[in-house]
Design a protein around this motif. Structure first.
Motif, short mmCIF file in Angstrom:
data_model
loop_
_atom_site.label_atom_id
_atom_site.label_comp_id
_atom_site.label_asym_id
_atom_site.label_seq_id
_atom_site.Cartn_x
_atom_site.Cartn_y
_atom_site.Cartn_z
N VAL A 208 46.36 47.34 48.31
CA VAL A 208 45.83 46.20 47.55
C VAL A 208 44.32 46.17 47.72
N VAL A 209 43.58 46.11 46.62
CA VAL A 209 42.12 46.01 46.69
C VAL A 209 41.71 44.71 46.02
N VAL A 210 40.95 43.88 46.73
CA VAL A 210 40.39 42.67 46.14
C VAL A 210 38.88 42.83 46.15
N VAL A 211 38.27 42.75 44.98
CA VAL A 211 36.83 43.01 44.88
C VAL A 211 36.11 41.74 44.44
N ALA A 212 35.17 41.28 45.26
CA ALA A 212 34.41 40.05 44.95
C ALA A 212 32.97 40.28 45.35
N VAL A 229 47.33 47.91 43.79
CA VAL A 229 47.18 46.63 43.08
C VAL A 229 45.70 46.26 43.17
N VAL A 230 45.07 45.98 42.03
CA VAL A 230 43.62 45.76 42.01
C VAL A 230 43.32 44.36 41.46
N ILE A 231 42.70 43.55 42.31
CA ILE A 231 42.33 42.19 41.91
C ILE A 231 40.81 42.13 41.80
N ASP A 232 40.34 41.90 40.59
CA ASP A 232 38.90 41.93 40.31
C ASP A 232 38.38 40.50 40.15
N VAL A 233 37.64 40.06 41.16
CA VAL A 233 37.12 38.69 41.14
C VAL A 233 35.76 38.62 40.44
N GLY A 234 35.05 39.73 40.42
CA GLY A 234 33.66 39.73 39.92
C GLY A 234 33.52 39.26 38.48
N ARG A 248 28.57 40.63 27.11
CA ARG A 248 29.99 40.42 27.32
C ARG A 248 30.24 40.37 28.83
N LEU A 249 31.38 39.79 29.21
CA LEU A 249 31.68 39.66 30.64
C LEU A 249 32.59 40.80 31.10
N VAL A 250 32.25 41.36 32.24
CA VAL A 250 33.10 42.38 32.86
C VAL A 250 33.21 42.04 34.35
N GLY A 251 34.17 42.69 35.01
CA GLY A 251 34.33 42.46 36.45
C GLY A 251 33.54 43.47 37.26
N ASP A 252 33.98 43.68 38.50
CA ASP A 252 33.34 44.67 39.38
C ASP A 252 34.05 46.01 39.32
N VAL A 253 35.18 46.04 38.62
CA VAL A 253 36.01 47.25 38.57
C VAL A 253 35.84 47.90 37.20
N ALA A 254 35.69 49.23 37.18
CA ALA A 254 35.62 49.96 35.90
C ALA A 254 37.04 49.93 35.32
N PHE A 255 37.31 48.91 34.52
CA PHE A 255 38.69 48.56 34.17
C PHE A 255 39.47 49.70 33.52
N THR A 266 44.01 43.02 37.39
CA THR A 266 43.60 41.82 36.67
C THR A 266 42.50 42.19 35.67
N PRO A 267 42.56 41.65 34.47
CA PRO A 267 41.45 41.86 33.52
C PRO A 267 40.32 40.88 33.80
N VAL A 268 39.15 41.17 33.27
CA VAL A 268 38.03 40.20 33.26
C VAL A 268 37.46 40.24 31.86
N PRO A 269 37.44 39.14 31.13
CA PRO A 269 37.96 37.82 31.53
C PRO A 269 39.48 37.75 31.41
N GLY A 270 40.04 36.63 31.86
CA GLY A 270 41.48 36.40 31.69
C GLY A 270 42.31 36.73 32.91
N GLY A 271 41.63 37.01 34.05
CA GLY A 271 42.37 37.31 35.28
C GLY A 271 42.21 36.19 36.29
N VAL A 272 41.33 36.44 37.27
CA VAL A 272 41.14 35.48 38.38
C VAL A 272 40.53 34.15 37.88
#
Ligand code: NAP
Length: 304
Positions: A208-212, A229-234, A248-255, A266-272
């Protein structure tokens, strides 16, 4: 769990809606009884950076049938002046939850003022008493984004006990509380930050990776294990293809590339993000209900 090229997309909007509907009967009963939960956001001076968050909080409160009030204090308020306002809200029985909007103008102490909010009304979970409850694993009101990350992991069906979890970023409102919540679930937790010598070495062995962090593209596919499992908070604003000046908004993960390896993401936006707003509303309802404090007997389960 599938590890092919179509990962489970962890839909934060759907989870936020299911949390809302779970609490709706209780909220409607409170409203019926003349005890509509009330969330007060305190903003000091003009704060353009916070406006999008405040709009989201207002919309969230409306959806949840909660009362929302934005209290704007003058930009030249002294720390004593803000303390006084917070104390008045603490004493007001009609106020369920208080959120101090950040950043504050220079010269005001963020921690000192967060400490002033009564722990039973601290719906962001930033008071030391509530943060201390994380260490005890006896939970009061907890930081909303950390709760959101954990709820999304639960939703993915992954049992974290005995698993390798890597948290990237160690802020007080996201990284550290997420790490403690995962530790309380008996995961083996590694926390990475700016001074971590080889980030990929850690993330590559994580279940599990949580990136913030707040850095677009920080986590690439070659940094993630197959089936993680990848949780992208960024949340990062980057130039959009839609035209000059458009963002546009993106997270910290190259989705796109990471989702080809992840089992759930998790997608960004629409995830965390939407789950964080839902957790703020949930905390407000719990505060209105009379949330147990960390040193009270009879704690609620984390996702009651
Ligand atoms: P923060 O307080 O700035 O913390 C960022 C963390 O990342 C710090 O611990 C920092 O370490 C670490 N870091 C910086 N560069 C790094 C690198 N290259 N490698 C590894 N770690 C690095 O931010 P935050 O409040 O936790 O927020 C993080 C991100 O999540 C932001 O994009 C924010 O917008 C987003 N966010 C989203 C939600 C939501 O609802 N979706 C809610 C809150 C925050 P040092 O302390 O050592 O510098």
């Amino acid at each position: 769990m599938s590890t092919d090229t179509s990962p489970l997309l962890l839909d934060g909007r759907a989870l936020a809606e299911s949390i809302r509907s779970e609490f709706e009967p209780e909220v409607l009963a409170m409203v019926e009884a003349g005890r509509r939960p009330r969330l007060v956001v305190v903003q000091v001076g003009e704060n353009d950076a916070a406006q999008a968050y405040i709009r989201g909080q207002r919309r969230g409160a409306e959806k949840w049938h909660l009362d929302f009030h934005l209290e704007v204090l003058p930009g030249d308020s002294t720390e004593g002046g803000v303390r006084k306002a917070l104390r008045a809200l603490n004493a007001d029985k009609g106020v369920s939850g208080i959120l101090l909007s950040l950043p504050l103008p220079d010269g005001l102490g963020t921690r000192a003022l967060q400490h002033e909010i009564h722990p039973s009304k601290d719906v962001e979970g930033v008071h030391p008493e509530n943060l201390g409850g994380l260490l005890w694993a006896r939970y009061g009101l907890l930081p909303c984004t950390a709760l959101a990350a954990l709820a999304l992991i639960d939703k993915s069906g992954i049992e974290v006990e005995g698993k390798e979890a890597v948290v990237v970023g160690h802020s007080e409102i996201v990284g550290k509380p997420v790490a403690l919540l995962l530790l309380a679930r008996n995961a083996t937790v590694t926390v990475c930050h700016k001074f971590t010598a080889d980030l990929a070495e850690h993330t590559k062995r994580a279940d599990v990776v949580v990136v913030a962090v707040g850095k677009a593209g920080l986590i690439a596919a070659d940094m993630v294990k197959q089936g993680a499992v990848v949780i992208d908070v960024g949340i990062n604003a980057v130039p959009s293809d839609e035209g000059p000046g458009r963002m546009r908004l993106v997270g910290d993960v190259a989705f796109d590339e990471v989702s080809a390896k992840a089992s759930a993401i998790t997608p960004v936006p629409g995830g965390v993000g939407p789950v964080t707003v839902a957790m703020l509303m949930r905390n407000t309802v719990l505060a209105a209900r009379g949330m147990p404090r960390p040193d009270d007997p009879g704690q609620l389960p984390l996702f009651a």
